[in-house]
Design a protein around this motif. Structure first.
Motif, PDB file in Angstrom:
ATOM      1  N   PHE A  72      -7.073  -0.659   4.214  1.00 16.05           N
ATOM      2  CA  PHE A  72      -7.054   0.568   4.990  1.00 16.05           C
ATOM      3  C   PHE A  72      -5.991   0.463   6.086  1.00 16.05           C
ATOM      4  N   ARG A  73      -5.485   1.615   6.480  1.00 18.30           N
ATOM      5  CA  ARG A  73      -4.485   1.660   7.541  1.00 18.30           C
ATOM      6  C   ARG A  73      -5.214   1.533   8.871  1.00 18.30           C
ATOM      7  N   TYR A  74      -4.817   0.541   9.667  1.00 15.46           N
ATOM      8  CA  TYR A  74      -5.400   0.442  10.996  1.00 15.46           C
ATOM      9  C   TYR A  74      -4.353   0.670  12.088  1.00 15.46           C
ATOM     10  N   GLY A 108      -2.204   4.170  21.479  1.00 16.15           N
ATOM     11  CA  GLY A 108      -3.442   4.698  20.907  1.00 16.15           C
ATOM     12  C   GLY A 108      -3.201   5.537  19.675  1.00 16.15           C
ATOM     13  N   LEU A 109      -2.204   6.392  19.733  1.00 18.73           N
ATOM     14  CA  LEU A 109      -1.930   7.273  18.599  1.00 18.73           C
ATOM     15  C   LEU A 109      -1.313   6.535  17.411  1.00 18.73           C
ATOM     16  N   ARG A 110      -0.818   5.341  17.626  1.00 21.20           N
ATOM     17  CA  ARG A 110      -0.285   4.549  16.517  1.00 21.20           C
ATOM     18  C   ARG A 110      -1.399   3.926  15.681  1.00 21.20           C
ATOM     19  N   THR A 111      -2.626   3.918  16.214  1.00 20.52           N
ATOM     20  CA  THR A 111      -3.739   3.299  15.506  1.00 20.52           C
ATOM     21  C   THR A 111      -4.558   4.332  14.748  1.00 20.52           C
ATOM     22  N   ALA A 112      -5.265   3.873  13.730  1.00 20.00           N
ATOM     23  CA  ALA A 112      -6.132   4.762  12.959  1.00 20.00           C
ATOM     24  C   ALA A 112      -7.298   5.260  13.809  1.00 20.00           C
ATOM     25  N   ARG A 113      -7.733   4.459  14.776  1.00 18.86           N
ATOM     26  CA  ARG A 113      -8.836   4.863  15.663  1.00 18.86           C
ATOM     27  C   ARG A 113      -8.400   5.945  16.630  1.00 18.86           C
ATOM     28  N   GLY A 114      -7.132   5.940  16.979  1.00 17.58           N
ATOM     29  CA  GLY A 114      -6.620   6.906  17.941  1.00 17.58           C
ATOM     30  C   GLY A 114      -6.934   6.499  19.369  1.00 17.58           C
ATOM     31  N   ILE A 115      -6.882   7.457  20.262  1.00 19.54           N
ATOM     32  CA  ILE A 115      -7.169   7.235  21.680  1.00 19.54           C
ATOM     33  C   ILE A 115      -8.665   7.453  21.876  1.00 19.54           C
ATOM     34  N   GLU A 116      -9.349   6.451  22.362  1.00 17.03           N
ATOM     35  CA  GLU A 116     -10.775   6.593  22.652  1.00 17.03           C
ATOM     36  C   GLU A 116     -10.918   7.269  24.011  1.00 17.03           C
ATOM     37  N   ALA A 144      -6.138  15.214  15.118  1.00 17.90           N
ATOM     38  CA  ALA A 144      -7.539  15.548  14.854  1.00 17.90           C
ATOM     39  C   ALA A 144      -8.383  15.073  16.036  1.00 17.90           C
ATOM     40  N   PRO A 145      -8.679  15.953  16.985  1.00 20.26           N
ATOM     41  CA  PRO A 145      -9.531  15.539  18.104  1.00 20.26           C
ATOM     42  C   PRO A 145     -11.012  15.706  17.755  1.00 20.26           C
ATOM     43  N   ASN A 146     -11.857  14.875  18.349  1.00 18.65           N
ATOM     44  CA  ASN A 146     -13.301  15.075  18.303  1.00 18.65           C
ATOM     45  C   ASN A 146     -13.862  14.601  19.638  1.00 18.65           C
ATOM     46  N   ASP A 147     -15.166  14.517  19.765  1.00 18.57           N
ATOM     47  CA  ASP A 147     -15.766  14.156  21.055  1.00 18.57           C
ATOM     48  C   ASP A 147     -15.446  12.731  21.481  1.00 18.57           C
ATOM     49  N   GLU A 148     -15.147  11.854  20.535  1.00 16.95           N
ATOM     50  CA  GLU A 148     -14.924  10.448  20.852  1.00 16.95           C
ATOM     51  C   GLU A 148     -13.457  10.027  20.871  1.00 16.95           C
ATOM     52  N   HIS A 149     -12.633  10.628  20.017  1.00 17.05           N
ATOM     53  CA  HIS A 149     -11.248  10.188  19.832  1.00 17.05           C
ATOM     54  C   HIS A 149     -10.290  11.361  19.744  1.00 17.05           C
ATOM     55  N   ILE A 150      -9.028  11.023  19.938  1.00 16.02           N
ATOM     56  CA  ILE A 150      -7.918  11.908  19.573  1.00 16.02           C
ATOM     57  C   ILE A 150      -7.035  11.039  18.692  1.00 16.02           C
ATOM     58  N   LYS A 151      -6.847  11.466  17.450  1.00 15.11           N
ATOM     59  CA  LYS A 151      -6.056  10.624  16.554  1.00 15.11           C
ATOM     60  C   LYS A 151      -5.167  11.468  15.663  1.00 15.11           C
TER      61      LYS A 151
END
Length: 156
Positions: free
Chosen positions: A12-14, A92-100, A131-138
């Protein structure tokens, strides 16, 4: 493409250009991207411990000379808070998790949305790049190949 082929084999891409089997991500790089503490050893190596960022001299002659007289061959990083915020967005945006969101708020005392160009942010969300959500922006899979441009448009 390569993403689909790696996915078939359980990779998987991380990070934008890094793929791994679950549990085999490069711990040093993940720590760096998430803004955690890390220690770099040797010439040119960078470290971030607590609120202090520093690097060892890249000049091998100077590096060895300093060590020979029991001195640390350090170069202190004096980046501004704004530069650190911009770096956190970029990493943060370079990661699959995004910005927490909570981690960003805890580290800088402001929400991610206060640190980015909201006009461009909203355009990128509507365009399916972020794709933002309540936990991340990625970034989305569509956004990853355009990461550098997206980050450039977001950072104030």
């Amino acid at each position: 493409g390569i993403n689909e082929e790696l996915s078939k084999h359980k990779y998987f891409r991380y990070e934008i250009s890094s793929f791994a089997l679950p549990g085999y991500e490069c711990r040093h790089n993940v720590r760096y991207w998430e803004g955690g503490d890390f220690l770099g050893l040797g010439p040119s190596a960078h470290s971030f411990i607590g609120a202090h960022r520093f690097a060892n001299s890249a000049d091998l002659h100077y590096y060895l000379k300093q060590l020979s007289v029991n001195k640390r061959p350090l170069i202190l990083d004096t980046d501004s808070r704004e530069a650190r915020i911009a770096e956190a967005i970029m990493l943060g945006l370079r990661t699959a998790r995004g910005i927490e969101r909570q981690q960003f708020l805890h580290r800088f005392g402001i929400a991610v949305e206060e640190a980015v160009d909201m006009t461009n942010y909203e355009t990128l969300v509507r365009g399916g790049m972020i794709a933002p959500n309540d936990e991340h922006i990625k970034l989305t899979e569509t956004g990853f190949p355009l990461a550098d441009e997206i980050i450039r448009r977001l950072v104030k």
